[in-house]
Motif scaffolding. Structure first.
Motif, PDB file in Angstrom:
ATOM      1  N   SER A 297     -20.706  15.913 -19.486  1.00  0.00           N
ATOM      2  CA  SER A 297     -19.413  16.193 -20.120  1.00  0.00           C
ATOM      3  C   SER A 297     -19.378  15.853 -21.613  1.00  0.00           C
ATOM      4  O   SER A 297     -18.367  16.064 -22.273  1.00  0.00           O
ATOM      5  CB  SER A 297     -18.306  15.423 -19.394  1.00  0.00           C
ATOM      6  OG  SER A 297     -18.509  14.018 -19.496  1.00  0.00           O
ATOM      7  N   TYR A 317     -13.646  21.977 -17.221  1.00  0.00           N
ATOM      8  CA  TYR A 317     -14.084  21.660 -15.859  1.00  0.00           C
ATOM      9  C   TYR A 317     -13.648  22.768 -14.886  1.00  0.00           C
ATOM     10  O   TYR A 317     -14.418  23.168 -13.996  1.00  0.00           O
ATOM     11  CB  TYR A 317     -13.505  20.320 -15.407  1.00  0.00           C
ATOM     12  CG  TYR A 317     -13.806  19.155 -16.330  1.00  0.00           C
ATOM     13  CD1 TYR A 317     -15.004  19.092 -17.040  1.00  0.00           C
ATOM     14  CD2 TYR A 317     -12.895  18.119 -16.513  1.00  0.00           C
ATOM     15  CE1 TYR A 317     -15.276  18.032 -17.887  1.00  0.00           C
ATOM     16  CE2 TYR A 317     -13.160  17.057 -17.350  1.00  0.00           C
ATOM     17  CZ  TYR A 317     -14.347  17.019 -18.049  1.00  0.00           C
ATOM     18  OH  TYR A 317     -14.618  15.974 -18.893  1.00  0.00           O
ATOM     19  N   THR A 333     -19.200  11.592 -15.877  1.00  0.00           N
ATOM     20  CA  THR A 333     -18.262  11.151 -16.915  1.00  0.00           C
ATOM     21  C   THR A 333     -19.045  10.843 -18.185  1.00  0.00           C
ATOM     22  O   THR A 333     -20.264  10.698 -18.166  1.00  0.00           O
ATOM     23  CB  THR A 333     -17.454   9.925 -16.457  1.00  0.00           C
ATOM     24  OG1 THR A 333     -18.351   8.856 -16.126  1.00  0.00           O
ATOM     25  CG2 THR A 333     -16.596  10.267 -15.260  1.00  0.00           C
ATOM     26  N   LEU A 374     -10.504  11.180 -16.355  1.00  0.00           N
ATOM     27  CA  LEU A 374     -10.312  11.164 -14.900  1.00  0.00           C
ATOM     28  C   LEU A 374      -9.164  12.078 -14.475  1.00  0.00           C
ATOM     29  O   LEU A 374      -9.262  12.799 -13.481  1.00  0.00           O
ATOM     30  CB  LEU A 374     -10.054   9.735 -14.416  1.00  0.00           C
ATOM     31  CG  LEU A 374     -11.242   8.765 -14.481  1.00  0.00           C
ATOM     32  CD1 LEU A 374     -10.812   7.374 -14.030  1.00  0.00           C
ATOM     33  CD2 LEU A 374     -12.417   9.267 -13.637  1.00  0.00           C
ATOM     34  N   LEU A 377     -10.419  15.626 -14.601  1.00  0.00           N
ATOM     35  CA  LEU A 377     -11.348  15.882 -13.502  1.00  0.00           C
ATOM     36  C   LEU A 377     -10.621  16.054 -12.173  1.00  0.00           C
ATOM     37  O   LEU A 377     -10.888  16.985 -11.410  1.00  0.00           O
ATOM     38  CB  LEU A 377     -12.367  14.736 -13.406  1.00  0.00           C
ATOM     39  CG  LEU A 377     -13.468  14.709 -14.472  1.00  0.00           C
ATOM     40  CD1 LEU A 377     -14.145  13.348 -14.506  1.00  0.00           C
ATOM     41  CD2 LEU A 377     -14.487  15.812 -14.210  1.00  0.00           C
ATOM     42  N   SER A 381     -10.249  19.434  -9.629  1.00  0.00           N
ATOM     43  CA  SER A 381     -10.784  19.451  -8.252  1.00  0.00           C
ATOM     44  C   SER A 381     -10.094  20.476  -7.364  1.00  0.00           C
ATOM     45  O   SER A 381     -10.623  20.874  -6.320  1.00  0.00           O
ATOM     46  CB  SER A 381     -10.669  18.059  -7.621  1.00  0.00           C
ATOM     47  OG  SER A 381      -9.308  17.723  -7.381  1.00  0.00           O
ATOM     48  N   ILE A 388     -17.631  13.685  -8.661  1.00  0.00           N
ATOM     49  CA  ILE A 388     -17.626  12.957  -9.938  1.00  0.00           C
ATOM     50  C   ILE A 388     -18.690  11.869  -9.886  1.00  0.00           C
ATOM     51  O   ILE A 388     -18.803  11.140  -8.898  1.00  0.00           O
ATOM     52  CB  ILE A 388     -16.251  12.316 -10.223  1.00  0.00           C
ATOM     53  CG1 ILE A 388     -15.132  13.366 -10.174  1.00  0.00           C
ATOM     54  CG2 ILE A 388     -16.255  11.635 -11.596  1.00  0.00           C
ATOM     55  CD1 ILE A 388     -13.737  12.785 -10.345  1.00  0.00           C
ATOM     56  N   ILE A 426     -17.399  10.932  -4.801  1.00  0.00           N
ATOM     57  CA  ILE A 426     -17.717  10.166  -6.003  1.00  0.00           C
ATOM     58  C   ILE A 426     -19.093   9.533  -5.803  1.00  0.00           C
ATOM     59  O   ILE A 426     -19.472   9.168  -4.691  1.00  0.00           O
ATOM     60  CB  ILE A 426     -16.661   9.088  -6.340  1.00  0.00           C
ATOM     61  CG1 ILE A 426     -16.599   8.013  -5.238  1.00  0.00           C
ATOM     62  CG2 ILE A 426     -15.309   9.701  -6.593  1.00  0.00           C
ATOM     63  CD1 ILE A 426     -15.842   6.769  -5.677  1.00  0.00           C
TER      64      ILE A 426
END
Length: 541
Positions: A297, A317, A333, A374, A377, A381, A388, A426
């Motif tokens: 990113s 994203y 990240t 965050l 992101l 989703s 992530i 995650i």
């Protein structure tokens, strides 16, 4: 006929005439001047022109070779803005009453030597970068000092003392059959770029480089590290057959599209692609990757003069997730710091930036920055299969803190009525010895591991791969590195989570069997390597 041996840097076989690039030392003349101010103005104009050119190269490189390989040009732009370097050029012009070209080259030699002699490995690696930006300045001052590699008139094998990253990335692939260099290593920027661009390359010829002749018929075998000058008829025929076989092999790989990477005994491996920009999705789909195993990113921060907004990040994203049409996309990240710097972060100068203020350490220290990412992101989703991943993890406490922040973001978005997927994965990068040793505990906190072999190798062996004096010691196949990976794989299996490899050695077919044997579930590589790796897995007994 003369056979020379170098370092195999990029696979493929090329046959053609050699274009020998003259060293700049032989082209730069020392000339007396009378108007010092006019000469200094020439340098200042060249600086502006060079900076604009590097920005263009960076944006072009993002599309051609991805974010990681293009970061070097951001470093060059920052180095070009260094006052000390330009003060040295101006002082040389003023004190010696000499032309700008000579002053630039003298300053380049001075600073390059200074960097090369530093104790810090990161700073030593900047020695070649000084030469690169100086070449850029010189070509702006005098077009006759340009390497001319970006405007070759006919197909040729390019030979140079060393090729700078900016020269390599600007090569016209339709004209450059291959390249050979006197200096360099398999892990140098130019060698990595050659592999990304699928240009055969042999580097590190050293003293044998002096045997090369401009215009001579030459064979370059980038797979074996061989360079053959003026081959006899039998050798020429042999390598023509090898070249044809290599090209046919590339065509045969296209037939693997639509198939899966399954060994003969039924073990399936997921083969994903690493990308650094939304524009790379086209290459991922073209090479039929199973998904994206690493989406870096950082491009959002490197392309901006200020912190990217939540909306800017969300759109990027979302674009990738929608483009992958339901295939999993693992987004890492931000991993800034070390050699990826942005001025507006205001990171103080560090003695050892590779082990300093970087990656998750920045995110957890500057939570407003992290929460913005965050939020973007989690919102994205809703538009695809998101995972992530968090870089540079060294403790369980870091992961718990990340999860708390992530849960708070989800709660806030839910309260705001914003849609998001409730069950995205995650994971963390296993790229430090600490994360390996703690992998049994870390595995209880996440859904997957992804091993970043580049940094894991560097930290495990205490070797900077960009330091030419010790680059031969940088070995992703070192037993200590492989034991680290195996330990992480065993702990992932015990905890019931999956584990992948996203570093450069994921594409090392000599290690594929090892990865299958220890239970690695996924390999993520450059898009152009996907089909070759799929073939390797399918051939395993």
């Amino acid at each position: 006929m003369q056979a020379l041996k170098g370092i195999a840097a990029s696979n493929g076989i090329a046959i053609g005439k050699l274009k020998l690039c003259v060293k700049l030392d032989d082209k730069i003349a020392k000339k007396p001047i009378t108007d010092v101010e006019a000469e200094i103005k020439r340098v200042e104009s060249a600086k502006e022109e060079a900076e604009a050119a590097l920005n263009r190269i960076y944006l072009d490189a993002l599309k051609r070779v991805g974010e990681e390989n293009s970061m070097i040009f951001q470093i060059h732009i920052m180095m070009l803005q260094d006052d000390d370097f330009f003060d040295a050029i101006k002082d040389c012009i003023s004190d010696e009453k000499v032309n700008a070209e000579y002053a630039v080259w003298q300053a380049a030699q001075q600073f390059s030597t200074m960097f090369a002699q530093m104790d810090d490995e990161y700073m030593r690696a900047r020695s070649a970068d000084v030469v690169d930006i100086s070449k850029r300045l010189l070509s702006c001052l005098d077009p006759n000092l340009d390497s001319g590699l970006d405007s070759l008139k006919e197909e040729a094998i390019v030979a140079a003392s060393d090729l700078m990253p900016s020269e390599t990335v600007q090569m016209d692939k339709s004209k450059v059959l291959a390249f050979v260099t006197e200096q360099g290593s398999k892990s140098s920027h130019s060698a990595i770029l050659a592999r990304t661009m699928s240009i055969p390359a042999v580097v590190g010829l050293c003293d044998a480089f002096s045997s090369l002749k401009d215009g001579a018929m030459t064979i370059v075998d980038g797979s074996a590290g061989d360079v053959i000058i003026e081959p006899d008829e039998a050798t020429l025929k042999e390598y023509e057959q090898k070249r044809d076989a290599f090209l046919q092999h590339q065509k045969d790989l296209q037939l693997l599209k639509g198939t899966k990477a399954v060994t003969k005994s039924g073990v399936e491996m997921e083969i994903n692609a690493n990308i650094g920009h939304p524009s790379d999705v086209e290459m991922v789909l073209e090479n039929d990757a199973d998904g994206i195993g690493l989406f870096r990113s950082e491009f959002l921060y490197m392309e901006s003069d200020d912190f990217p907004t939540e909306e800017q990040q969300f759109e990027a994203y979302k674009t990738v997730l929608e483009g992958m049409k339901g295939k999993r996309v693992i987004i890492r990240t931000l991993d800034l710091g070390a050699d990826k710097q942005v001025p507006y972060l205001n990171i103080p100068k560090e003695e050892n930036p590779a082990m300093g203020y970087r990656a998750i350490r920045i995110s957890l220290d500057r939570k407003e920055l992290f929460v913005t990412q965050l939020r973007a992101l989690v919102r994205a989703s809703a538009f695809g299969k998101l995972a992530i991943m968090f870089p540079m993890i060294t403790s369980v406490e870091q992961v718990k803190e990340i999860k708390e922040l992530l849960n708070q973001v989800k709660a806030d978005l839910k309260a705001e009525g914003v849609a998001f997927a409730p069950d995205f994965e995650i994971g963390i990068m296993i790229e430090t010895p600490a994360s390996v040793i703690l992998s049994d505990l870390l595995a209880k906190e996440v859904d997957f591991f992804s091993v970043g072999t580049n940094d894991l190798t560097q930290y495990t062996l205490a070797v900077d791969r960009m330091n030419p004096q010790i680059s031969s010691m940088y070995d992703p196949r070192h037993p200590a590195v492989l034991r680290m990976i195996q330990m992480a794989a065993e702990n992932a299996k015990k905890a019931g989570i999956w584990i992948g490899i996203c570093g450069e050695s994921a594409g090392d077919t000599e290690l594929t069997r090892f990865y299958v044997d220890i239970g690695i579930n996924e390999l993520s590589v450059t898009p152009g390597t996907v089909l070759e790796l799929r073939r390797t897995v399918q051939q395993l007994d």
